[in-house]
Design a protein around this motif. Structure first.
Motif, PDB file in Angstrom:
ATOM      1  N   ALA A  93       0.859  -1.025  -0.175  1.00 51.11           N
ATOM      2  CA  ALA A  93      -0.034   0.134   0.045  1.00 51.11           C
ATOM      3  C   ALA A  93       0.760   1.386  -0.037  1.00 51.11           C
ATOM      4  O   ALA A  93       0.615   2.135  -0.696  1.00 51.11           O
ATOM      5  N   THR A  94       2.077   1.164   0.739  1.00 46.01           N
ATOM      6  CA  THR A  94       2.642   2.324   0.579  1.00 46.01           C
ATOM      7  C   THR A  94       3.538   2.686  -0.588  1.00 46.01           C
ATOM      8  O   THR A  94       3.389   3.792  -0.902  1.00 46.01           O
ATOM      9  N   ALA A  95       3.962   1.383  -1.350  1.00 48.45           N
ATOM     10  CA  ALA A  95       4.408   1.754  -2.570  1.00 48.45           C
ATOM     11  C   ALA A  95       3.352   2.497  -3.779  1.00 48.45           C
ATOM     12  O   ALA A  95       3.838   3.261  -4.476  1.00 48.45           O
ATOM     13  N   PHE A  96       1.969   1.935  -3.476  1.00 48.33           N
ATOM     14  CA  PHE A  96       1.086   2.547  -4.519  1.00 48.33           C
ATOM     15  C   PHE A  96       1.009   3.927  -3.984  1.00 48.33           C
ATOM     16  O   PHE A  96       0.717   4.640  -5.059  1.00 48.33           O
ATOM     17  N   ALA A  97       0.990   4.426  -2.784  1.00 46.87           N
ATOM     18  CA  ALA A  97       0.813   5.784  -2.458  1.00 46.87           C
ATOM     19  C   ALA A  97       2.008   6.593  -2.925  1.00 46.87           C
ATOM     20  O   ALA A  97       1.529   7.457  -3.304  1.00 46.87           O
ATOM     21  N   VAL A  98       3.110   6.031  -2.699  1.00 48.99           N
ATOM     22  CA  VAL A  98       4.309   6.876  -3.163  1.00 48.99           C
ATOM     23  C   VAL A  98       4.261   7.036  -4.673  1.00 48.99           C
ATOM     24  O   VAL A  98       4.544   7.947  -5.429  1.00 48.99           O
ATOM     25  N   ALA A  99       3.790   5.941  -5.407  1.00 48.23           N
ATOM     26  CA  ALA A  99       3.637   6.122  -7.020  1.00 48.23           C
ATOM     27  C   ALA A  99       2.573   6.973  -7.394  1.00 48.23           C
ATOM     28  O   ALA A  99       2.784   8.101  -8.140  1.00 48.23           O
ATOM     29  N   LYS A 100       1.537   7.192  -6.405  1.00 50.29           N
ATOM     30  CA  LYS A 100       0.499   8.252  -6.792  1.00 50.29           C
ATOM     31  C   LYS A 100       1.188   9.559  -6.404  1.00 50.29           C
ATOM     32  O   LYS A 100       1.120  10.588  -7.075  1.00 50.29           O
ATOM     33  N   GLY A 101       1.916   9.738  -5.513  1.00 50.67           N
ATOM     34  CA  GLY A 101       2.429  10.993  -5.059  1.00 50.67           C
ATOM     35  C   GLY A 101       3.545  11.509  -6.082  1.00 50.67           C
ATOM     36  O   GLY A 101       3.684  12.612  -6.359  1.00 50.67           O
ATOM     37  N   LEU A 102       4.051  10.571  -6.705  1.00 52.59           N
ATOM     38  CA  LEU A 102       5.195  10.889  -7.833  1.00 52.59           C
ATOM     39  C   LEU A 102       4.583  10.983  -9.109  1.00 52.59           C
ATOM     40  O   LEU A 102       5.145  11.297 -10.156  1.00 52.59           O
ATOM     41  N   LYS A 103       3.046  11.042  -9.248  1.00 56.04           N
ATOM     42  CA  LYS A 103       2.226  11.241 -10.181  1.00 56.04           C
ATOM     43  C   LYS A 103       2.490  10.348 -11.553  1.00 56.04           C
ATOM     44  O   LYS A 103       2.730  10.390 -12.701  1.00 56.04           O
ATOM     45  N   LYS A 104       2.613   9.046 -10.902  1.00 56.66           N
ATOM     46  CA  LYS A 104       2.990   7.918 -11.685  1.00 56.66           C
ATOM     47  C   LYS A 104       1.760   6.865 -11.770  1.00 56.66           C
ATOM     48  O   LYS A 104       1.030   6.837 -10.771  1.00 56.66           O
ATOM     49  N   ASN A 105       1.578   6.235 -12.986  1.00 56.69           N
ATOM     50  CA  ASN A 105       0.478   4.952 -12.759  1.00 56.69           C
ATOM     51  C   ASN A 105       1.182   3.966 -12.488  1.00 56.69           C
ATOM     52  O   ASN A 105       2.192   3.548 -13.110  1.00 56.69           O
ATOM     53  N   ALA A 106       0.496   3.157 -11.546  1.00 56.64           N
ATOM     54  CA  ALA A 106       1.192   1.971 -10.953  1.00 56.64           C
ATOM     55  C   ALA A 106       0.307   0.887 -11.361  1.00 56.64           C
ATOM     56  O   ALA A 106      -0.982   0.780 -11.266  1.00 56.64           O
ATOM     57  N   VAL A 107       0.862  -0.294 -12.012  1.00 55.97           N
ATOM     58  CA  VAL A 107       0.456  -1.632 -12.118  1.00 55.97           C
ATOM     59  C   VAL A 107       1.007  -2.661 -11.200  1.00 55.97           C
ATOM     60  O   VAL A 107       2.206  -2.673 -11.123  1.00 55.97           O
ATOM     61  N   LEU A 108       0.229  -3.446 -10.480  1.00 59.42           N
ATOM     62  CA  LEU A 108       0.504  -4.823  -9.639  1.00 59.42           C
ATOM     63  C   LEU A 108       0.922  -5.497 -10.885  1.00 59.42           C
ATOM     64  O   LEU A 108       0.180  -6.135 -11.712  1.00 59.42           O
ATOM     65  N   VAL A 109       2.229  -6.030 -10.604  1.00 55.17           N
ATOM     66  CA  VAL A 109       2.443  -7.466 -11.346  1.00 55.17           C
ATOM     67  C   VAL A 109       3.152  -8.489 -10.480  1.00 55.17           C
ATOM     68  O   VAL A 109       3.378  -8.062  -9.211  1.00 55.17           O
ATOM     69  N   LYS A 110       3.127  -9.655 -10.680  1.00 59.39           N
ATOM     70  CA  LYS A 110       3.718 -10.738 -10.172  1.00 59.39           C
ATOM     71  C   LYS A 110       5.257 -10.931 -10.203  1.00 59.39           C
ATOM     72  O   LYS A 110       5.701 -10.175 -11.086  1.00 59.39           O
ATOM     73  N   ASP A 111       5.848 -11.338  -9.314  1.00 59.18           N
ATOM     74  CA  ASP A 111       7.334 -11.318  -9.109  1.00 59.18           C
ATOM     75  C   ASP A 111       7.786 -12.766 -10.194  1.00 59.18           C
ATOM     76  O   ASP A 111       7.789 -13.796  -9.916  1.00 59.18           O
ATOM     77  N   ALA A 112       7.919 -12.231 -11.522  1.00 55.31           N
ATOM     78  CA  ALA A 112       8.142 -13.118 -12.430  1.00 55.31           C
ATOM     79  C   ALA A 112       9.303 -12.552 -13.240  1.00 55.31           C
ATOM     80  O   ALA A 112       9.489 -11.410 -13.372  1.00 55.31           O
ATOM     81  N   PRO A 113      10.219 -13.440 -13.880  1.00 57.88           N
ATOM     82  CA  PRO A 113      11.342 -12.821 -14.713  1.00 57.88           C
ATOM     83  C   PRO A 113      10.978 -11.796 -15.521  1.00 57.88           C
ATOM     84  O   PRO A 113       9.945 -12.154 -16.519  1.00 57.88           O
ATOM     85  N   ALA A 114      11.564 -10.341 -15.459  1.00 58.54           N
ATOM     86  CA  ALA A 114      11.293  -9.132 -16.391  1.00 58.54           C
ATOM     87  C   ALA A 114      10.020  -8.739 -16.114  1.00 58.54           C
ATOM     88  O   ALA A 114       9.532  -7.633 -17.086  1.00 58.54           O
ATOM     89  N   PHE A 115       9.057  -9.270 -15.350  1.00 53.99           N
ATOM     90  CA  PHE A 115       7.628  -8.734 -15.109  1.00 53.99           C
ATOM     91  C   PHE A 115       7.111  -8.805 -16.508  1.00 53.99           C
ATOM     92  O   PHE A 115       6.553  -9.898 -16.996  1.00 53.99           O
ATOM     93  N   VAL A 116       6.419  -7.508 -16.943  1.00 49.49           N
ATOM     94  CA  VAL A 116       5.314  -7.319 -17.848  1.00 49.49           C
ATOM     95  C   VAL A 116       6.367  -6.882 -19.258  1.00 49.49           C
ATOM     96  O   VAL A 116       6.422  -7.386 -20.323  1.00 49.49           O
ATOM     97  N   VAL A 117       6.409  -5.550 -19.194  1.00 53.13           N
ATOM     98  CA  VAL A 117       7.133  -4.588 -20.075  1.00 53.13           C
ATOM     99  C   VAL A 117       8.481  -5.519 -20.844  1.00 53.13           C
ATOM    100  O   VAL A 117       8.376  -5.595 -21.980  1.00 53.13           O
ATOM    101  N   ASN A 118       9.321  -5.412 -19.915  1.00 55.87           N
ATOM    102  CA  ASN A 118      10.693  -5.971 -20.272  1.00 55.87           C
ATOM    103  C   ASN A 118      10.552  -7.531 -20.822  1.00 55.87           C
ATOM    104  O   ASN A 118      11.455  -8.119 -21.650  1.00 55.87           O
ATOM    105  N   ARG A 119       9.615  -8.214 -20.131  1.00 53.89           N
ATOM    106  CA  ARG A 119       9.382  -9.460 -20.583  1.00 53.89           C
ATOM    107  C   ARG A 119       9.065  -9.645 -22.120  1.00 53.89           C
ATOM    108  O   ARG A 119       9.620 -10.274 -22.865  1.00 53.89           O
ATOM    109  N   LEU A 120       8.001  -8.847 -22.268  1.00 52.01           N
ATOM    110  CA  LEU A 120       7.111  -8.603 -23.694  1.00 52.01           C
ATOM    111  C   LEU A 120       8.365  -8.271 -24.812  1.00 52.01           C
ATOM    112  O   LEU A 120       8.684  -8.697 -25.912  1.00 52.01           O
ATOM    113  N   LEU A 121       9.054  -7.229 -24.421  1.00 50.93           N
ATOM    114  CA  LEU A 121       9.844  -6.508 -25.227  1.00 50.93           C
ATOM    115  C   LEU A 121      11.070  -7.441 -25.644  1.00 50.93           C
ATOM    116  O   LEU A 121      11.718  -7.456 -26.487  1.00 50.93           O
TER     117      LEU A 121
END
Length: 706
Positions: free
Chosen positions: A498-526
């Motif tokens: 929850a703190t991580a999501f709050a910090v992301a919002k404070g940074l004006k970033k959009n956060a997406v929750l992902v599972k701990d898997a190699p390279a996560f989402v974007v880097n895995r696909l790229l």
């Protein structure tokens, strides 16, 4: 035909009659002030649907029936003028005739302001987008609040064109070249918007007033205009005025076509239709121009491209603001100080972002003073640039600099609430860093890693309190790309998450929750995608063929330009990391390894802005004895098939909650074009999803025509 929108939040047109006061206390007469207001606060901006257009039409019926008015003015509710058409009119399921009717209705109503015998004014008090800016352009005069969040004609970003006069009025007002920038170039550059000062400089607004007394000053200014005490001078307002309608107009349109080619590779029809309309505005009558706008909107309104664009828009505007799987925000810890391990470029970018957005002390550490000083120097240099551009006052710049400090000792983290590491992508190094940090921080301090591919669970496994470790993966450049992948490791607790999501919002970033898997989402696909491209070249396909294979998608950059941006060393490391987990699917190029070992920074060298294969890279490449050269289409099919397969596996493994979250990650973290809707709508649309995985990723009618 009468168009209706069942769930429209109608923007009302509220009429009041006010005095036009002159500075000496006299009156210039009575003005009808029409306030556009949908009844909600600024979190639900006003838009124009059929009901809203009819409400404005009725208000104009009322005020034009009077014979004693000196002026007619329109304004908006606090902080919002109007942010465009109600996009519900363009959702799948409508007809071309309905789109034509919506265009004609808007044109007819707005034109009443343009053709009025009584002077008309737009008091643009807040955000004005799309149809909101177009209704203002129809008014004879425009004032603008310095506090307006943004002004834009963003339609090409979604797959539409400005359809209520924008392509015809704006070129005549500010010139064709500036109009190309606003209508085509800005939308295709991540939907860039205009600040009030920029809009005033272009000539979109006649005068700029401070927000505190905006309405009062606008009324006084309108009074002076009505009485002839103020003369508004413009380069061009009406057709036939002193605007260059010769070669410069044609050159502006040609420049726009070059931008559209570079940005979309011809994959998106909307910018080209918009440029056709701007070209038409050079000689056509206003009636001819608006009729052409109606036809263009009708052609695009229920296209696959627009449905994909609207889907992407909804993801960014709605889903991104309510992240799926995020814990209750009330669990978040207060963050009053941030620590950053590392002082390299990424760490320095993070330090600036945290200080600027959270306005809390930020301290960086590194292994020697030279690195710390270099990191601080970067931060101070960027702040000085912002001050030099007028984005920060002298005092604000000094305060921001004072928030960022450096140290050689991690003891400075003892009172930090959030510590993020941004060191070399090596598991042993990161585990050692976290062990050293854990020894000095408070029990409730959240520990975050900016790793792009390594296991967060393994990173935390040797700590006494692994539950407070969370992945917090930014994308480069940090200041530009809005995505943060938040990674829940095996033992991450809800408080840390929850703190991580709050910090992301404070940074004006959009956060997406992902599972701990190699390279996560974007880097895995790229990585999977780049692996297929590099494999094709290793097998014998020419560089140029492999690199242009994805051009029909209109991606923001070609594969080998992306490789240079990421850096061959990082790309190689990521491919090796994911290959260890999935050796049957992720290819590691031995030639890429040779390039990295040789210290090369990419495949290309650039001559006058034009890429060509670096002869030294060409010489490094080892070719097979029996090369196989694929065609553009074959390389493209291989890359898209691999991505479809990987996305299906990721969804089955719950790396992301749904296909929508994978699309959101690609839109925000990889710059995937809005007109494609993300990766999964495109794979559905071209049939790759069903051919490779046996099913679509999204139901028919979602990001596509029904």
């Amino acid at each position: 035909m009468s168009i209706e929108l069942a769930d429209e939040v109608v923007t009302k047109a509220l009429v009041q009659y006010v005095d036009l006061p002159l500075s000496d206390g006299r009156s210039a007469g009575t003005a009808a002030l029409i306030t556009l207001d949908n009844g909600f606060d600024h979190t639900k901006p006003s838009t124009f649907g059929p009901g809203g257009l009819r409400a404005l039409d009725a208000a104009l019926d009322e005020v034009t029936a009077r014979t004693d008015l000196a002026a007619i003015a329109i304004t908006g509710k606090p902080f919002i003028f109007v942010v465009g058409a109600d996009l519900g009119m363009m959702k799948s399921g409508g007809s071309r005739e309905q789109a034509l009717e919506a265009g004609r209705l808007g044109h007819r109503v707005f034109r009443r302001l343009k053709d009025s015998a009584v002077p008309t004014f737009a008091f643009v008090n807040g955000a004005a987008m799309g149809g909101g800016l177009e209704v203002a352009l129809h008014c004879h005069y425009r004032t603008l609040s310095s506090g307006a969040a943004a002004l834009a004609l963003p339609e090409c970003f979604l797959g539409l064109v400005p359809g209520w006069g924008g392509t015809q009025l704006l070129p005549s007002l500010i010139g064709a070249d500036n109009a190309v920038t606003v209508i085509v170039e800005n939308p295709l550059n991540q939907n860039r918007t205009l600040k009030p000062a920029q809009a005033r400089e272009l000539g979109i607004a006649d005068i700029l007033f401070e927000s505190a007394d905006f309405l009062e000053e606008s009324l006084r200014w309108a009074a002076s205009v009505v009485r002839g005490e103020v003369t508004v001078e413009r380069a061009a307002v009406d057709r036939g005025a002193a605007v260059d309608r010769g070669a410069a107009w044609d050159e502006a349109v040609a420049r726009g076509r070059g931008i559209a080619d570079a940005k979309t590779k011809g994959a998106a029809p909307a910018p080209y239709r918009a440029l056709d309309l701007i070209a038409l505005a050079k000689t056509a009558s206003f009636d001819e121009g608006t009729m052409a706008e109606d036809e263009a909107v009708a052609d695009l309104a229920f296209s696959e491209e627009l449905q994909a664009g609207l889907y992407a828009f909804d993801l960014v505007q709605k889903r991104a603001k309510r992240p799926v799987g995020a814990p209750d925000r009330s669990l978040a810890r207060e963050v009053g100080k941030v620590g950053i391990v590392g002082a390299g470029l990424m760490a320095s970018q993070l330090a600036l972002l945290f200080a600027q957005r959270l306005e809390v002390p930020v301290v960086m550490t590194d292994v020697d003073q030279g690195r710390v000083d270099k990191g601080l120097g970067y931060v101070h240099g960027e702040i000085d640039k912002m001050h030099g551009k007028g984005r920060l006052s002298h005092d604000a710049a000094n305060r921001l600099k004072a928030l960022v400090t450096g140290s050689l000792s991690k003891d400075v983290f003892s009172d930090a609430d959030f510590v993020i590491e941004a060191v070399f992508e090596d598991m042993a190094v990161k585990q050692q860093v976290f062990a050293e940090v854990e020894a000095v921080v408070k029990p409730d301090c959240v520990l975050a890693t900016n790793t792009s591919s390594l296991s967060v669970s393994e990173m935390a496994s040797r700590l006494s309190n692994p539950e407070r470790v969370v992945g917090f993966h930014f994308f480069n450049p940090v200041a530009v790309l809005p995505l943060v992948e938040i990674v829940r490791a095996q033992q991450t607790d809800d408080l840390s998450l929850a703190t991580a999501f709050a910090v992301a919002k404070g940074l004006k970033k959009n956060a997406v929750l992902v599972k701990d898997a190699p390279a996560f989402v974007v880097n895995r696909l790229l990585t999977r995608f780049l692996g297929e491209i590099t494999k094709a070249v290793d097998e014998g396909t020419p560089f140029e063929v492999a690199d242009r294979a994805l051009d029909p998608l209109g991606l923001p950059m070609s594969p080998f330009v992306l490789l240079a941006l990421v850096g061959p060393a990082i790309a190689l490391h990521t491919s090796e990391t994911v290959h260890q987990a999935y050796p049957d699917r992720f290819y590691v190029s031995h030639n890429l390894r040779r390039i990295v070992e040789a210290g090369k920074t990419g495949i290309y060298v650039w001559d006058g802005g034009v890429p060509r294969v670096d002869p030294e890279v060409e010489a490094l490449y080892e070719r097979p004895e029996h090369p196989v050269a694929l065609s553009d289409a074959e390389v493209r099919d291989r890359a898209l098939s691999a991505m479809a397969q990987e996305i299906r596996i990721m969804l089955d493994e719950h790396v992301a909650a749904e296909a929508q979250d994978i699309d959101l990650c690609m839109l925000l973290g990889a710059g995937w074009p809005f007109w494609l809707g993300g990766i999964t709508p495109y794979l559905d649309r071209v049939g790759v999803s069903e051919r490779v995985t046996g099913a679509r990723f999204l139901p028919k009618g979602v990001a596509s025509l029904p």
